[in-house]
Design a protein around this motif. Structure first.
Motif, PDB file in Angstrom:
ATOM      1  N   THR A  36       0.815  -1.215   0.000  1.00  0.00           N
ATOM      2  CA  THR A  36       0.000   0.000   0.000  1.00  0.00           C
ATOM      3  C   THR A  36       0.850   1.267   0.000  1.00  0.00           C
ATOM      4  OG1 THR A  36      -1.780  -1.122   1.207  1.00  0.00           O
ATOM      5  CG2 THR A  36      -1.786   1.289   1.255  1.00  0.00           C
ATOM      6  N   PHE A  37       1.863   1.305   0.842  1.00  0.00           N
ATOM      7  CA  PHE A  37       2.604   2.538   1.061  1.00  0.00           C
ATOM      8  C   PHE A  37       3.980   2.583   0.389  1.00  0.00           C
ATOM      9  CE2 PHE A  37      -0.042   1.733   4.848  1.00  0.00           C
ATOM     10  CZ  PHE A  37      -0.857   2.846   4.804  1.00  0.00           C
ATOM     11  N   THR A  38       4.558   1.439   0.124  1.00  0.00           N
ATOM     12  CA  THR A  38       5.924   1.382  -0.368  1.00  0.00           C
ATOM     13  C   THR A  38       5.941   0.970  -1.837  1.00  0.00           C
ATOM     14  OG1 THR A  38       6.539   0.592   1.841  1.00  0.00           O
ATOM     15  CG2 THR A  38       8.232   0.506   0.135  1.00  0.00           C
ATOM     16  N   GLN A  39       6.606   1.763  -2.655  1.00  0.00           N
ATOM     17  CA  GLN A  39       6.658   1.486  -4.081  1.00  0.00           C
ATOM     18  C   GLN A  39       7.687   0.406  -4.399  1.00  0.00           C
ATOM     19  OE1 GLN A  39       7.379   5.211  -6.083  1.00  0.00           O
ATOM     20  NE2 GLN A  39       5.277   5.917  -5.803  1.00  0.00           N
ATOM     21  N   TYR A  40       7.404  -0.336  -5.456  1.00  0.00           N
ATOM     22  CA  TYR A  40       8.296  -1.427  -5.866  1.00  0.00           C
ATOM     23  C   TYR A  40       9.709  -0.918  -6.127  1.00  0.00           C
ATOM     24  CZ  TYR A  40      10.413  -5.088  -8.721  1.00  0.00           C
ATOM     25  OH  TYR A  40      11.268  -6.041  -9.216  1.00  0.00           O
ATOM     26  N   VAL A  41       9.812   0.245  -6.774  1.00  0.00           N
ATOM     27  CA  VAL A  41      11.136   0.770  -7.115  1.00  0.00           C
ATOM     28  C   VAL A  41      11.955   1.049  -5.856  1.00  0.00           C
ATOM     29  CG1 VAL A  41      10.350   3.191  -7.211  1.00  0.00           C
ATOM     30  CG2 VAL A  41      12.392   2.468  -8.505  1.00  0.00           C
ATOM     31  N   ALA A  42      11.283   1.493  -4.776  1.00  0.00           N
ATOM     32  CA  ALA A  42      12.002   1.741  -3.517  1.00  0.00           C
ATOM     33  C   ALA A  42      12.498   0.429  -2.909  1.00  0.00           C
ATOM     34  CB  ALA A  42      11.088   2.463  -2.537  1.00  0.00           C
ATOM     35  N   ILE A  43      11.676  -0.622  -3.013  1.00  0.00           N
ATOM     36  CA  ILE A  43      12.078  -1.943  -2.527  1.00  0.00           C
ATOM     37  C   ILE A  43      13.281  -2.445  -3.315  1.00  0.00           C
ATOM     38  CG2 ILE A  43      11.379  -4.353  -2.277  1.00  0.00           C
ATOM     39  CD1 ILE A  43       9.957  -2.566  -0.311  1.00  0.00           C
ATOM     40  N   SER A  75       8.443  -5.650   8.311  1.00  0.00           N
ATOM     41  CA  SER A  75       9.259  -6.857   8.224  1.00  0.00           C
ATOM     42  C   SER A  75       9.328  -7.328   6.782  1.00  0.00           C
ATOM     43  CB  SER A  75       8.680  -7.973   9.109  1.00  0.00           C
ATOM     44  OG  SER A  75       7.426  -8.402   8.614  1.00  0.00           O
ATOM     45  N   ALA A  76      10.400  -8.048   6.475  1.00  0.00           N
ATOM     46  CA  ALA A  76      10.579  -8.599   5.136  1.00  0.00           C
ATOM     47  C   ALA A  76      11.144 -10.008   5.261  1.00  0.00           C
ATOM     48  CB  ALA A  76      11.514  -7.721   4.315  1.00  0.00           C
ATOM     49  N   ILE A  77      10.537 -10.935   4.544  1.00  0.00           N
ATOM     50  CA  ILE A  77      11.006 -12.323   4.543  1.00  0.00           C
ATOM     51  C   ILE A  77      11.389 -12.683   3.105  1.00  0.00           C
ATOM     52  CG2 ILE A  77      10.412 -14.731   4.996  1.00  0.00           C
ATOM     53  CD1 ILE A  77       8.390 -13.737   7.053  1.00  0.00           C
ATOM     54  N   PRO A  78      12.682 -12.925   2.852  1.00  0.00           N
ATOM     55  CA  PRO A  78      13.128 -13.267   1.496  1.00  0.00           C
ATOM     56  C   PRO A  78      13.070 -14.766   1.234  1.00  0.00           C
ATOM     57  CG  PRO A  78      15.034 -12.953   2.911  1.00  0.00           C
ATOM     58  CD  PRO A  78      13.810 -12.739   3.783  1.00  0.00           C
ATOM     59  N   LEU A  88      10.071 -11.507  -2.112  1.00  0.00           N
ATOM     60  CA  LEU A  88      10.040 -10.845  -0.801  1.00  0.00           C
ATOM     61  C   LEU A  88       8.610 -10.765  -0.296  1.00  0.00           C
ATOM     62  CD1 LEU A  88      12.468  -7.906  -1.623  1.00  0.00           C
ATOM     63  CD2 LEU A  88      12.985  -9.884  -0.193  1.00  0.00           C
ATOM     64  N   ASN A  89       8.382 -11.319   0.865  1.00  0.00           N
ATOM     65  CA  ASN A  89       7.080 -11.207   1.525  1.00  0.00           C
ATOM     66  C   ASN A  89       7.198 -10.083   2.555  1.00  0.00           C
ATOM     67  OD1 ASN A  89       4.540 -11.556   2.506  1.00  0.00           O
ATOM     68  ND2 ASN A  89       4.978 -13.447   3.611  1.00  0.00           N
ATOM     69  N   ILE A  90       6.611  -8.948   2.238  1.00  0.00           N
ATOM     70  CA  ILE A  90       6.783  -7.747   3.056  1.00  0.00           C
ATOM     71  C   ILE A  90       5.507  -7.417   3.819  1.00  0.00           C
ATOM     72  CG2 ILE A  90       7.164  -5.241   2.960  1.00  0.00           C
ATOM     73  CD1 ILE A  90       9.051  -5.740   0.626  1.00  0.00           C
ATOM     74  N   THR A  91       5.671  -7.120   5.097  1.00  0.00           N
ATOM     75  CA  THR A  91       4.571  -6.635   5.923  1.00  0.00           C
ATOM     76  C   THR A  91       4.805  -5.151   6.189  1.00  0.00           C
ATOM     77  OG1 THR A  91       4.302  -8.776   7.015  1.00  0.00           O
ATOM     78  CG2 THR A  91       3.361  -6.858   8.132  1.00  0.00           C
ATOM     79  N   GLU A  92       3.808  -4.326   5.854  1.00  0.00           N
ATOM     80  CA  GLU A  92       3.961  -2.880   6.037  1.00  0.00           C
ATOM     81  C   GLU A  92       3.405  -2.426   7.383  1.00  0.00           C
ATOM     82  OE1 GLU A  92       3.882  -0.393   2.104  1.00  0.00           O
ATOM     83  OE2 GLU A  92       2.090  -1.617   2.174  1.00  0.00           O
ATOM     84  N   ARG A  93       3.906  -1.307   7.839  1.00  0.00           N
ATOM     85  CA  ARG A  93       3.369  -0.663   9.035  1.00  0.00           C
ATOM     86  C   ARG A  93       2.029  -0.014   8.698  1.00  0.00           C
ATOM     87  NH1 ARG A  93       6.827  -0.762  13.005  1.00  0.00           N
ATOM     88  NH2 ARG A  93       9.029  -1.146  12.584  1.00  0.00           N
ATOM     89  N   GLN A  94       1.071  -0.134   9.617  1.00  0.00           N
ATOM     90  CA  GLN A  94      -0.273   0.393   9.392  1.00  0.00           C
ATOM     91  C   GLN A  94      -0.562   1.523  10.390  1.00  0.00           C
ATOM     92  OE1 GLN A  94      -2.157  -0.679   6.820  1.00  0.00           O
ATOM     93  NE2 GLN A  94      -0.494  -2.092   6.289  1.00  0.00           N
ATOM     94  N   PRO A  95      -0.838   2.731   9.914  1.00  0.00           N
ATOM     95  CA  PRO A  95      -1.168   3.829  10.832  1.00  0.00           C
ATOM     96  C   PRO A  95      -2.413   3.509  11.654  1.00  0.00           C
ATOM     97  CG  PRO A  95      -0.688   4.659   8.626  1.00  0.00           C
ATOM     98  CD  PRO A  95      -0.806   3.172   8.506  1.00  0.00           C
ATOM     99  N   ILE A  96      -2.356   3.843  12.954  1.00  0.00           N
ATOM    100  CA  ILE A  96      -3.541   3.670  13.798  1.00  0.00           C
ATOM    101  C   ILE A  96      -4.062   5.012  14.295  1.00  0.00           C
ATOM    102  CG2 ILE A  96      -2.970   1.332  14.544  1.00  0.00           C
ATOM    103  CD1 ILE A  96      -1.961   2.575  17.196  1.00  0.00           C
TER     104      ILE A  96
END
Length: 232
Positions: A36-43, A75-78, A88-96
């Motif tokens: 949602t928040f992080t672009q592929y190019v940044a990854i 977190s990221a799991i390669p 890469l299985n990436i979990t993003e931070r979610q604003p609360i």
């Protein structure tokens, strides 16, 4: 014995396959789950994986650390696929909540990590007062942990999440919120927020829908067996 021969053949084929994979397979692509928040190019830039590298020459721990340094990555799991692709299985931070500090604004997640507001990724979350939106440090105060636990409980309660607009922590009253509708002050105190949010939903259904929220000034939900109101 025939079965011993079969086991030896299978083992030998597995060894040969492993040798072939190690010798011939190279990383040719980087795949990432939907974010949602992080672009592929940044990854891809953070991963810094040279295409054509052999999997056994790739330091996956270093790749993980670089990706997890990105602001919204929790977190990221390669994983190296059989064809050599790096997944890469990436979990993003979610604003609360949205931290409000004067004219400064920042999101915060359940870990207390402050997150920048992205122009095209605004989130509908409660406003949270009393914490700096300028600092980059992780919030680790006891008061924030109380607010965090309340917001997490509210997010899992559809009624609670849709009826809460602003939150603050008070040393006397604990977690204090304002309702979206009419700005009624709601006192939730400390701990046991799941039960208190259920009480708020029940009180709204049984009392407010009958009397109207306009007559309510404050609803005290700090006690497990009663709801105390101040009415206009």
């Amino acid at each position: 014995m025939p079965w011993i021969t079969t086991v030896l053949m299978v083992t030998g084929l597995a060894v040969l396959a492993g040798m072939y994979w190690t010798k011939n397979v190279t990383v040719q692509d980087l795949k990432v789950n939907d974010l949602t928040f992080t672009q592929y190019v940044a990854i891809k830039e953070a991963a810094a994986v040279p295409m054509g590298i052999k999997p056994d020459s790739l330091d996956l721990n270093a790749v993980t650390q670089r990706i997890e340094s990105l602001t919204y990555v929790r977190s990221a799991i390669p994983y190296i696929e059989p064809n050599g692709d790096l997944r890469l299985n990436i979990t993003e931070r979610q604003p609360i909540a949205l931290l409000i500090n004067g004219s400064n604004r920042k999101y915060v997640d359940a870990d207390g990590v402050r997150l920048p507001i992205l122009d095209d990724k605004t989130q509908d979350v409660p406003l949270l007062y009393g914490y700096s939106a300028e600092s980059s440090d992780t919030i680790k105060t006891e008061s924030f942990f109380q607010v965090r636990d309340f917001l997490v409980a509210a997010k899992s309660n559809e009624f609670g999440w849709t009826t809460i607009s602003e939150v603050v922590f008070d040393e006397t009253d604990g977690v204090v919120a304002l309702s979206h509708e009419n700005g009624v002050k709601l006192l939730f105190g400390r701990d046991n927020f799941k039960h208190k949010l259920e009480n708020w939903e029940a009180f709204y259904a049984e009392v407010i829908r009958t009397k109207g929220i306009q007559s309510m000034q404050q609803v005290d939900l700090r006690f497990s067996n009663q709801v105390v109101t101040h009415e206009i």
